[in-house]
Design an enzyme around this catalytic site. Structure first.
Site, PDB file in Angstrom:
ATOM      1  N   TYR A 298     104.163  28.434  93.816  1.00 45.63           N
ATOM      2  CA  TYR A 298     104.174  27.665  92.576  1.00 45.63           C
ATOM      3  C   TYR A 298     105.558  27.057  92.373  1.00 45.63           C
ATOM      4  CZ  TYR A 298      99.913  30.348  91.477  1.00 45.63           C
ATOM      5  OH  TYR A 298      98.674  30.936  91.498  1.00 45.63           O
TER       6      TYR A 298
ATOM      7  N   PRO B 194      89.926  30.762  84.601  1.00 52.54           N
ATOM      8  CA  PRO B 194      88.927  31.325  83.681  1.00 52.54           C
ATOM      9  C   PRO B 194      88.413  30.315  82.666  1.00 52.54           C
ATOM     10  CG  PRO B 194      91.126  32.070  83.067  1.00 52.54           C
ATOM     11  CD  PRO B 194      91.256  31.370  84.400  1.00 52.54           C
ATOM     12  N   LEU B 195      89.164  29.227  82.496  1.00 57.74           N
ATOM     13  CA  LEU B 195      88.753  28.180  81.553  1.00 57.74           C
ATOM     14  C   LEU B 195      88.371  26.895  82.271  1.00 57.74           C
ATOM     15  CD1 LEU B 195      91.534  28.808  78.880  1.00 57.74           C
ATOM     16  CD2 LEU B 195      89.169  29.622  78.861  1.00 57.74           C
ATOM     17  N   GLY B 196      88.148  26.993  83.582  1.00 58.73           N
ATOM     18  CA  GLY B 196      87.728  25.834  84.351  1.00 58.73           C
ATOM     19  C   GLY B 196      88.825  25.174  85.146  1.00 58.73           C
ATOM     20  N   GLY B 197      90.084  25.536  84.867  1.00 56.74           N
ATOM     21  CA  GLY B 197      91.193  24.970  85.649  1.00 56.74           C
ATOM     22  C   GLY B 197      91.454  23.518  85.315  1.00 56.74           C
ATOM     23  N   PHE B 198      91.571  22.697  86.367  1.00 52.14           N
ATOM     24  CA  PHE B 198      91.907  21.293  86.172  1.00 52.14           C
ATOM     25  C   PHE B 198      90.744  20.511  85.562  1.00 52.14           C
ATOM     26  CE2 PHE B 198      94.492  22.724  89.842  1.00 52.14           C
ATOM     27  CZ  PHE B 198      95.733  22.632  89.229  1.00 52.14           C
ATOM     28  N   THR B 199      89.545  21.095  85.573  1.00 51.19           N
ATOM     29  CA  THR B 199      88.370  20.501  84.920  1.00 51.19           C
ATOM     30  C   THR B 199      87.876  21.487  83.871  1.00 51.19           C
ATOM     31  OG1 THR B 199      87.771  19.417  86.997  1.00 51.19           O
ATOM     32  CG2 THR B 199      86.097  19.479  85.274  1.00 51.19           C
ATOM     33  N   PRO B 200      88.364  21.393  82.639  1.00 49.23           N
ATOM     34  CA  PRO B 200      88.022  22.381  81.609  1.00 49.23           C
ATOM     35  C   PRO B 200      86.514  22.521  81.415  1.00 49.23           C
ATOM     36  CG  PRO B 200      89.813  20.970  80.867  1.00 49.23           C
ATOM     37  CD  PRO B 200      89.307  20.379  82.151  1.00 49.23           C
TER      38      PRO B 200
END
Length: 299
Positions: free
Chosen positions: A75, A225-231
């Site tokens: 990262y 957990p929240l969809g990443g780069f695609t919420p």
């Protein structure tokens, strides 16, 4: 981490967090943790636009009682590790820092695999240096590639990490971005304390694996957990959130905590306000009706 901080801006206080705790190896950690990936610059490359803000988020997470922070030398690269060291070192005793090896970064922001024994030894040494420790609390072997898990043996790579564990450089081992077969292969080499895979309300391919790990007392750590780069976007999710007068994010996080006691959350954010909202939202209590509606999202 074995060093106790004397700085009251970073010392952990006993705070009740959503989900309570889980024993990860021989360490008790909060099930609600923090993922540091978003602290790096755009595309997870370079430094953050707000350096002091990034330090503030890390300190706020520990002040809130979070004892599980997830990072990786890839990262930035090195950026989040160096921010963690600047913000939190010397580390408060309860804090467990999990890192990942098995991938590098290229000039275009790609994530080329790097799982040869020499690659892994280099990455472990880089993590030790950047975090400023003699032993890494937890190292996850990242398998597969940027598209997801890929079939194939991970035995040689995991054996390398197991040897580094025996050498005293790593306390606990986990695997990431893996198939169920690769989890079994790794467990035949050395104890695995956690599996870190893509999983959320809409991506449920690991349901059986998650349940199998729960029976064996192994943690499951969903990334994105929240969809990443695609919420996550779902009419059912929005409907439940509206009925409970909370955000869809709150519902998605609380569903994961209620999914199984071995699920550990590591949602990321670069905002102290958003961090606090995530903590509060994850404490949302979902009814049987709510859970039934949400379960239908992932089929």
């Amino acid at each position: 981490m074995s060093t106790t901080s004397t700085d009251d801006t970073t010392s952990s206080t006993p705070t009740a967090l959503p989900g309570g705790t889980w024993t990860l190896g021989d360490r008790q950690v909060t099930r609600f943790g923090y993922g540091a990936m978003q602290l790096a610059g755009p595309g997870v490359l370079g430094p953050p636009a707000d350096h002091d803000g990034a330090l503030a988020v890390l300190r706020a997470a520990v002040r809130a009682g979070i004892t599980h922070v997830d990072t990786s030398g890839a990262y930035g690269p090195r950026v989040t590790n160096e921010l963690i060291r600047e913000a939190l070192h010397p580390y408060p005793q309860p804090l467990l820092i999990a890192t990942k090896v098995g991938a590098d970064r290229d000039a275009r922001g790609g994530w080329p695999t790097a799982r040869r024994p020499e690659d892994l030894r280099r990455q472990v040494q880089d993590n030790l240096h950047a975090l400023g420790v003699e032993t890494l609390d937890l190292v996850n072997l990242r398998a597969g590639d940027a598209t997801g898990p890929q079939a194939g043996s991970i035995a040689e790579a995991f054996e390398t990490l197991a040897q580094l564990q025996q050498d005293g450089l790593i306390a606990h081992l986990g695997v990431s971005n893996v198939t169920a077969e690769q989890v079994a292969e790794a467990r035949a080499v050395a104890p695995v304390v956690c599996v870190q895979n893509l999983y959320n309300l809409a991506v449920r391919h690991d349901d059986d694996l998650l349940d199998d790990l729960a029976r064996d007392g192994i943690a499951y750590v969903p990334f994105f957990p929240l969809g990443g780069f695609t919420p996550l976007q779902s009419q059912a999710l929005s409907a439940v959130a509206q009925r409970l007068a909370v955000t869809p994010t709150a519902v998605a996080l609380s569903w994961l905590l209620q999914r199984s006691a071995n699920v550990l959350l590591i949602p990321g954010t670069r905002s102290v306000t958003h961090l606090r909202e995530n903590v509060a939202g994850a404490g949302t209590v979902l009814s049987e009706q709510d859970l039934a509606e949400l379960d239908a999202i992932g089929g």
